[in-house]
Design a protein around this motif. Sequence first.
Motif, PDB file in Angstrom:
ATOM      1  N   ASN A  26      11.293   0.314  -0.133  1.00  0.00           N
ATOM      2  CA  ASN A  26      10.418   0.766   0.947  1.00  0.00           C
ATOM      3  C   ASN A  26      10.967   0.151   2.236  1.00  0.00           C
ATOM      4  OD1 ASN A  26       8.269   0.809   2.916  1.00  0.00           O
ATOM      5  ND2 ASN A  26       6.817   1.244   1.275  1.00  0.00           N
ATOM      6  N   THR A  27      11.478   0.966   3.144  1.00  0.00           N
ATOM      7  CA  THR A  27      12.174   0.453   4.329  1.00  0.00           C
ATOM      8  C   THR A  27      11.235  -0.022   5.429  1.00  0.00           C
ATOM      9  OG1 THR A  27      12.332   2.538   5.549  1.00  0.00           O
ATOM     10  CG2 THR A  27      14.006   2.116   3.845  1.00  0.00           C
ATOM     11  N   HIS A  28       9.930   0.223   5.276  1.00  0.00           N
ATOM     12  CA  HIS A  28       8.956  -0.228   6.279  1.00  0.00           C
ATOM     13  C   HIS A  28       9.348   0.261   7.674  1.00  0.00           C
ATOM     14  CE1 HIS A  28       6.305  -3.527   8.156  1.00  0.00           C
ATOM     15  NE2 HIS A  28       5.504  -2.744   7.441  1.00  0.00           N
ATOM     16  N   LYS A  29       9.938   1.464   7.716  1.00  0.00           N
ATOM     17  CA  LYS A  29      10.331   2.139   8.962  1.00  0.00           C
ATOM     18  C   LYS A  29      11.347   1.340   9.769  1.00  0.00           C
ATOM     19  CE  LYS A  29       5.692   3.993   8.946  1.00  0.00           C
ATOM     20  NZ  LYS A  29       4.350   3.922   9.533  1.00  0.00           N
ATOM     21  N   GLY A  30      12.096   0.474   9.069  1.00  0.00           N
ATOM     22  CA  GLY A  30      13.153  -0.269   9.742  1.00  0.00           C
ATOM     23  C   GLY A  30      12.727  -1.584  10.355  1.00  0.00           C
ATOM     24  N   PHE A  31      11.503  -2.027  10.054  1.00  0.00           N
ATOM     25  CA  PHE A  31      10.988  -3.261  10.641  1.00  0.00           C
ATOM     26  C   PHE A  31      10.686  -4.295   9.556  1.00  0.00           C
ATOM     27  CE2 PHE A  31      10.251  -0.172  13.944  1.00  0.00           C
ATOM     28  CZ  PHE A  31      10.480  -0.884  15.115  1.00  0.00           C
ATOM     29  N   SER A  32      10.746  -5.558   9.952  1.00  0.00           N
ATOM     30  CA  SER A  32      10.379  -6.638   9.054  1.00  0.00           C
ATOM     31  C   SER A  32       8.870  -6.656   8.854  1.00  0.00           C
ATOM     32  CB  SER A  32      10.850  -7.978   9.628  1.00  0.00           C
ATOM     33  OG  SER A  32      10.215  -8.229  10.875  1.00  0.00           O
ATOM     34  N   SER A  33       8.395  -7.525   7.969  1.00  0.00           N
ATOM     35  CA  SER A  33       6.952  -7.651   7.745  1.00  0.00           C
ATOM     36  C   SER A  33       6.229  -7.908   9.062  1.00  0.00           C
ATOM     37  CB  SER A  33       6.676  -8.794   6.764  1.00  0.00           C
ATOM     38  OG  SER A  33       7.252  -8.517   5.511  1.00  0.00           O
ATOM     39  N   PHE A  34       5.069  -7.301   9.200  1.00  0.00           N
ATOM     40  CA  PHE A  34       4.228  -7.415  10.398  1.00  0.00           C
ATOM     41  C   PHE A  34       4.915  -6.839  11.640  1.00  0.00           C
ATOM     42  CE2 PHE A  34       3.243 -11.112   7.647  1.00  0.00           C
ATOM     43  CZ  PHE A  34       1.971 -10.731   7.250  1.00  0.00           C
ATOM     44  N   ARG A  37      10.327  -7.645  13.856  1.00  0.00           N
ATOM     45  CA  ARG A  37      11.716  -7.441  14.268  1.00  0.00           C
ATOM     46  C   ARG A  37      12.209  -6.095  13.757  1.00  0.00           C
ATOM     47  NH1 ARG A  37      15.220 -10.238  11.748  1.00  0.00           N
ATOM     48  NH2 ARG A  37      13.849 -10.856  10.038  1.00  0.00           N
ATOM     49  N   PHE A  38      13.076  -5.461  14.530  1.00  0.00           N
ATOM     50  CA  PHE A  38      13.740  -4.244  14.085  1.00  0.00           C
ATOM     51  C   PHE A  38      15.003  -4.663  13.339  1.00  0.00           C
ATOM     52  CE2 PHE A  38      16.690  -0.618  15.052  1.00  0.00           C
ATOM     53  CZ  PHE A  38      16.077   0.286  14.193  1.00  0.00           C
ATOM     54  N   ILE A  39      15.050  -4.402  12.038  1.00  0.00           N
ATOM     55  CA  ILE A  39      16.112  -4.978  11.193  1.00  0.00           C
ATOM     56  C   ILE A  39      16.916  -3.903  10.443  1.00  0.00           C
ATOM     57  CG2 ILE A  39      15.170  -7.289  10.865  1.00  0.00           C
ATOM     58  CD1 ILE A  39      14.465  -4.409   8.449  1.00  0.00           C
ATOM     59  N   LEU A  40      16.928  -2.690  10.952  1.00  0.00           N
ATOM     60  CA  LEU A  40      17.574  -1.604  10.216  1.00  0.00           C
ATOM     61  C   LEU A  40      19.061  -1.876   9.972  1.00  0.00           C
ATOM     62  CD1 LEU A  40      16.945   1.215   8.992  1.00  0.00           C
ATOM     63  CD2 LEU A  40      17.878   2.190  11.100  1.00  0.00           C
ATOM     64  N   GLN A  58      11.589   4.868   0.743  1.00  0.00           N
ATOM     65  CA  GLN A  58      10.235   5.264   1.151  1.00  0.00           C
ATOM     66  C   GLN A  58       9.959   4.694   2.553  1.00  0.00           C
ATOM     67  OE1 GLN A  58      10.055   2.930  -1.961  1.00  0.00           O
ATOM     68  NE2 GLN A  58      11.365   4.617  -2.635  1.00  0.00           N
ATOM     69  N   GLU A  59       9.035   5.352   3.239  1.00  0.00           N
ATOM     70  CA  GLU A  59       8.693   4.973   4.622  1.00  0.00           C
ATOM     71  C   GLU A  59       9.954   4.877   5.483  1.00  0.00           C
ATOM     72  OE1 GLU A  59       5.954   1.838   5.566  1.00  0.00           O
ATOM     73  OE2 GLU A  59       4.650   2.344   3.881  1.00  0.00           O
ATOM     74  N   VAL A  60      10.814   5.872   5.351  1.00  0.00           N
ATOM     75  CA  VAL A  60      12.027   5.899   6.161  1.00  0.00           C
ATOM     76  C   VAL A  60      11.760   6.776   7.387  1.00  0.00           C
ATOM     77  CG1 VAL A  60      13.039   7.819   4.828  1.00  0.00           C
ATOM     78  CG2 VAL A  60      14.507   6.300   6.132  1.00  0.00           C
ATOM     79  N   GLN A  61      12.196   6.301   8.535  1.00  0.00           N
ATOM     80  CA  GLN A  61      11.892   6.965   9.794  1.00  0.00           C
ATOM     81  C   GLN A  61      12.838   8.137  10.026  1.00  0.00           C
ATOM     82  OE1 GLN A  61       9.440   5.010  12.153  1.00  0.00           O
ATOM     83  NE2 GLN A  61       9.079   7.199  12.339  1.00  0.00           N
ATOM     84  N   GLY A  62      12.243   9.297  10.302  1.00  0.00           N
ATOM     85  CA  GLY A  62      13.040  10.438  10.699  1.00  0.00           C
ATOM     86  C   GLY A  62      13.302  10.411  12.197  1.00  0.00           C
ATOM     87  N   LEU A 252      13.587  -8.393   5.064  1.00  0.00           N
ATOM     88  CA  LEU A 252      13.998  -7.061   5.502  1.00  0.00           C
ATOM     89  C   LEU A 252      12.907  -6.001   5.349  1.00  0.00           C
ATOM     90  CD1 LEU A 252      17.676  -6.886   4.169  1.00  0.00           C
ATOM     91  CD2 LEU A 252      16.859  -7.471   6.461  1.00  0.00           C
ATOM     92  N   SER A 253      11.835  -6.306   4.665  1.00  0.00           N
ATOM     93  CA  SER A 253      10.744  -5.345   4.487  1.00  0.00           C
ATOM     94  C   SER A 253       9.548  -6.095   3.934  1.00  0.00           C
ATOM     95  CB  SER A 253      11.163  -4.222   3.533  1.00  0.00           C
ATOM     96  OG  SER A 253      10.081  -3.340   3.263  1.00  0.00           O
ATOM     97  N   ASP A 254       8.415  -5.416   3.856  1.00  0.00           N
ATOM     98  CA  ASP A 254       7.268  -6.042   3.202  1.00  0.00           C
ATOM     99  C   ASP A 254       7.321  -5.847   1.684  1.00  0.00           C
ATOM    100  OD1 ASP A 254       6.866  -3.325   3.476  1.00  0.00           O
ATOM    101  OD2 ASP A 254       4.738  -3.479   3.967  1.00  0.00           O
ATOM    102  N   HIS A 255       8.215  -4.983   1.202  1.00  0.00           N
ATOM    103  CA  HIS A 255       8.414  -4.781  -0.236  1.00  0.00           C
ATOM    104  C   HIS A 255       9.783  -5.316  -0.636  1.00  0.00           C
ATOM    105  CE1 HIS A 255       5.226  -1.725  -1.408  1.00  0.00           C
ATOM    106  NE2 HIS A 255       5.074  -1.808  -0.101  1.00  0.00           N
ATOM    107  N   ALA A 256       9.861  -5.960  -1.797  1.00  0.00           N
ATOM    108  CA  ALA A 256      11.164  -6.307  -2.374  1.00  0.00           C
ATOM    109  C   ALA A 256      11.751  -5.061  -3.027  1.00  0.00           C
ATOM    110  CB  ALA A 256      11.003  -7.414  -3.410  1.00  0.00           C
ATOM    111  N   PRO A 257      13.082  -4.896  -2.978  1.00  0.00           N
ATOM    112  CA  PRO A 257      13.697  -3.740  -3.619  1.00  0.00           C
ATOM    113  C   PRO A 257      13.819  -3.937  -5.123  1.00  0.00           C
ATOM    114  CG  PRO A 257      15.384  -5.147  -2.732  1.00  0.00           C
ATOM    115  CD  PRO A 257      14.078  -5.782  -2.377  1.00  0.00           C
TER     116      PRO A 257
END
Length: 264
Positions: A26-34, A37-40, A58-62, A252-257
Amino acid sequence: MSGTAEPSTPTAPALEPFTLRVLTVNTHKGFSSFNRRFILHDLRDAVREVGADIVFLQEVQGAHQTHARRWANWPETPHYEFLADQIWADFAYGRNAIYPHGDHGNAVLSKFPITSYQNRDISILGPEKRGMLHCVLELPSHLGRQLHVVCIHLGLRERHRQRQLELLRHMLDNDIPADATVIVAGDFNDWRRRANAILRGSGLQEVFDSAHGASARSFPARFPLLRLDRIYVRNARRHRPINLHRHPWSRLSDHAPLAAEVSL
């Protein structure tokens, strides 16, 4: 009584299983938790390090017009295309949520040709927009088969998830050949751990549950407690989970891969 023995017929050597590596995140739209930071760019490096043949996002930004103006390193291409760059030749995107300044959804990146794909809307009444992206992949010709992969993101409400799991089962039972190899992966939000028993009826086995007796803890990424993310397989010779280091994923996300090897 003498005689001449019949010449033995040579036995063809057994073919080695074809093994591929899959990753779901889950990419969290390219941001870290909360959204601190933009971490794409860091996420792209980490995804490449896994060496996956197929990546479920999942949650990948178009698109996001506001963020594109705010962040100097915002890519000019959609996030799934930026992540695929020069590594995964084919990709498919299923747009789920649409808003005035952009959209996000699920995506599949593949080193194998994607011959067809369909994004199915599995949203239930309410503001949550959810989907499952079904792709058909063309594997090397000597295997004589296609691979069906489904990237999915289920709802936060239990009642919604139950209905969405029913829709997934209907697709598996009616729209995909019973003997086809299938991989289903994504964010199931299944904190009550009910999906495994439901999907077992359609022949799916969860990779981590098969190996360890329980699905992997994946949320929150820094201190995983809940078993929200899954990799399911049907009609594979064998499969095994791959352990990924917490660093750098925990930031890198709120979910671990999750990652796994699947042999066909």
